[in-house]
Enzyme design. Structure first.
Site, PDB file in Angstrom:
ATOM      1  N   LYS A  77      31.403  65.796 -68.951  1.00 25.55           N
ATOM      2  CA  LYS A  77      29.832  66.202 -67.671  1.00 25.55           C
ATOM      3  C   LYS A  77      29.055  66.748 -69.333  1.00 25.55           C
ATOM      4  O   LYS A  77      29.433  67.433 -69.511  1.00 25.55           O
ATOM      5  CB  LYS A  77      30.862  67.800 -67.421  1.00 25.55           C
ATOM      6  N   SER A 152      31.251  69.488 -58.520  1.00 27.26           N
ATOM      7  CA  SER A 152      29.694  69.664 -58.939  1.00 27.26           C
ATOM      8  C   SER A 152      29.464  68.650 -60.105  1.00 27.26           C
ATOM      9  O   SER A 152      29.153  68.012 -61.033  1.00 27.26           O
ATOM     10  CB  SER A 152      29.510  70.967 -59.656  1.00 27.26           C
ATOM     11  N   SER A 176      35.565  71.266 -58.376  1.00 26.89           N
ATOM     12  CA  SER A 176      34.475  70.306 -58.604  1.00 26.89           C
ATOM     13  C   SER A 176      35.146  68.695 -58.816  1.00 26.89           C
ATOM     14  O   SER A 176      33.857  67.685 -59.650  1.00 26.89           O
ATOM     15  CB  SER A 176      33.680  71.076 -59.993  1.00 26.89           C
TER      16      SER A 176
HETATM   17  N1  GLN Z   1      31.524  74.214 -55.159  1.00 27.25           N
HETATM   18  C1  GLN Z   1      32.366  75.401 -55.686  1.00 27.25           C
HETATM   19  C2  GLN Z   1      31.209  76.314 -55.717  1.00 27.25           C
HETATM   20  O1  GLN Z   1      30.561  75.935 -56.097  1.00 27.25           O
HETATM   21  C3  GLN Z   1      33.187  75.220 -56.727  1.00 27.25           C
HETATM   22  C4  GLN Z   1      32.385  74.396 -57.633  1.00 27.25           C
HETATM   23  C5  GLN Z   1      33.572  74.410 -59.319  1.00 27.25           C
HETATM   24  O2  GLN Z   1      34.131  73.840 -58.868  1.00 27.25           O
HETATM   25  N2  GLN Z   1      32.949  74.255 -60.077  1.00 27.25           N
HETATM   26  O3  GLN Z   1      31.442  77.151 -56.710  1.00 27.25           O
END
Ligand code: GLN
Length: 477
Positions: A77, A152, A176
């Site tokens: 990532k 994400s 994410s």
């Molecule tokens: N959807 C969650 C957020 O936007 C989790 C994102 C993540 O795990 N990086 O904070």
């Protein structure tokens, strides 16, 4: 024709001379080009991946023993530092920035012979669950290109879904790794907080962030997890003395487990009826097989998303204050009257909408006058969540729940100013608030043509039993 089943199988092919690392890398580079429209990778490291593959092939020819991840082709990532390689966290503010050092996880996989094939698209600073990145564009779900990948770590999940690499490293602050895995029909594992060093992971919310693994089978996840985990002088939050290797060898696999399900999650109004039925079926069949399956009240359900967003935005506002246009990346705003103006212009132009919204929200909840009402309250809720989780795991081995309430949305259908999408995180943030391990397992097909997963969680440091249980769950289906 190169095909990949598992690391174990690939290694057998390598030692018997039926495949080479160069063939593997050549295959993935071609696939990434062919499926470029999915937008999973921001950049591929073609030449160096090929050069490394030849070195690894030469080691085999010389008769040297295979390393644990010998020739394993991994995507990372775009928020995990890899020395001398670009890293942007999916943001304009870091667009032309190169890592000065490698994350501990990168050092560890390279030492075991892995090949890093490229960096993968994600939501900006890992904030989001759709991976419609404002700089690089949306990642497309391979099953239906009009739908989101989830986020994400969307690029990381699609890369495994579309066989563009053998496994991916993502990060999971509130779901994410698990959410895109659910949407793409692959396995997404978020270890306990503190199992894997965060050194070199671009921070979003430091008390929640964990590096996670996306792959196609549990055995590969276990192998990679074992390499990544363990103490690190660069991250004092890593749990001491958790030996994933000895656990792997000695932990007996229980034939029956005690499984809790949470009625408030199954009866939540946001849950798609087919996803609900899927989970119910799994619970029923586990019960028939002799596992103890019981409903356990989870009265905190309505507090977990608000508590998560208050705490993570607070941490993010502090973590992201370093991007000021002086030391990192974006410095375009030269026509400025003073230093404050310089910061304001760089940050306004460098960050995307969602990130700015969260920095402002986080700054607000930390500000004098609101701190007690928001930040402190959310911390108290987190404490209650931790206590509840400990109580549940005194009696049960695992919790089963959905991963995401709905199948993947169409690309371009979220209002960017809306916070309603935050509700998609309702089933995943619990594990990050409590610091426990959680995994999304691809199990069901939906009549929309999409797939969805089931999520399993266990108590802190019980990562290996969770993986073993996941294996049995996957075998049933
Ligand atoms: N959807 C969650 C957020 O936007 C989790 C994102 C993540 O795990 N990086 O904070």
């Amino acid at each position: 024709m190169f095909t990949f089943v598992s690391i174990q199988d690939y290694h057998l092919q390598l030692v018997h001379g039926r495949q080479t690392c160069v063939q593997a890398v050549t295959h993935y580079i071609r696939e990434i080009q062919l499926q470029n429209h999915l937008n999973a990778f921001i950049e591929t490291f073609k030449d160096e991946a090929l050069a490394r593959a030849s070195e690894l092939d030469a080691e085999i020819k010389e008769g040297k023993p295979l390393r644990k991840l010998h020739g394993v082709v991994i995507g990372i990532k775009d928020n995990i530092c890899y020395k001398d390689h670009f890293i942007s966290a999916g943001s304009n503010i870091l667009r032309h920035f190169k890592s000065l050092y490698s994350a501990t996880v990168i050092e560890r996989i390279l030492a075991e012979g892995a090949i890093i094939i490229g960096r993968q698209n994600c939501d900006e600073f890992a904030m989001g669950n759709r991976n419609e990145n404002p700089v690089y564009g949306p990642v497309k779900n391979q099953l239906d290109n009009t739908r989101i990948s989830g986020g994400s770590s969307g690029g990381s999940a699609v890369a495994v879904q579309a066989s563009l690499c053998m496994a991916s490293l993502g990060s999971d602050t509130g779901g994410s790794v698990r959410q895109p895995a659910d949407h793409c029909g692959v396995i997404g594992f978020k270890p306990s907080y503190g199992m894997i060093s965060r050194h070199g992971l671009i921070a979003y919310a430091s008390s929640f962030d964990q590096i996670g693994i996306i792959a196609n089978n549990i055995d590969d996840i276990e192998k990679i997890f074992h390499i990544l985990s363990g103490e690190d002088g660069f991250d004092s939050t890593v749990l001491p003395n958790v030996r994933t290797d000895s656990a792997i060898e000695t932990k007996p696999v229980k034939s029956t487990s005690k499984i809790a399900w949470l009625p408030e999650t199954l009866h939540h109004t946001s849950l798609d009826p087919e996803i609900k039925t899927g989970l119910k079926n799994t619970l029923e069949s586990l019960q028939k097989e002799g596992h103890l399956v019981e409903a356990v009240p989870f009265p905190l359900i309505d507090f977990i998303v608000p508590a998560y967003y208050i705490l993570t935005t607070a941490e993010a506002s502090s973590n992201l204050s370093r991007y000021d246009g002086v030391r990192y990346g974006y410095r375009k705003a030269m026509q400025t009257s003073d230093l404050f103006d310089f910061y304001a212009k760089n940050r306004s132009e460098g960050f995307g909408w969602e990130v700015k919204k969260r920095i402002m929200l986080g700054t607000f909840v930390l500000s004098a006058g609101y701190f007690d009402q928001y930040f402190k309250k959310a911390q108290q809720v987190r404490k209650l969540i931790i206590q509840l989780s400990e109580k549940i795991f005194q009696q049960y081995d695992f919790i089963l729940l959905p991963t995401v309430p709905q199948v993947p949305d169409r690309i371009g259908t979220s209002g960017e100013s809306s916070t309603s999408g935050y509700l998609s995180d309702i089933y995943t943030v619990f594990a990050n608030l409590a610091g426990i391990p959680a995994i999304s397992l691809p199990i069901y097909k939906h009549t929309s043509g999409m797939v969805f997963g089931i999520q399993a969680m266990s108590s802190q440091k019980n990562d290996i039993p969770l993986l073993r249980f996941s294996e049995t769950l996957l075998k049933k289906h």
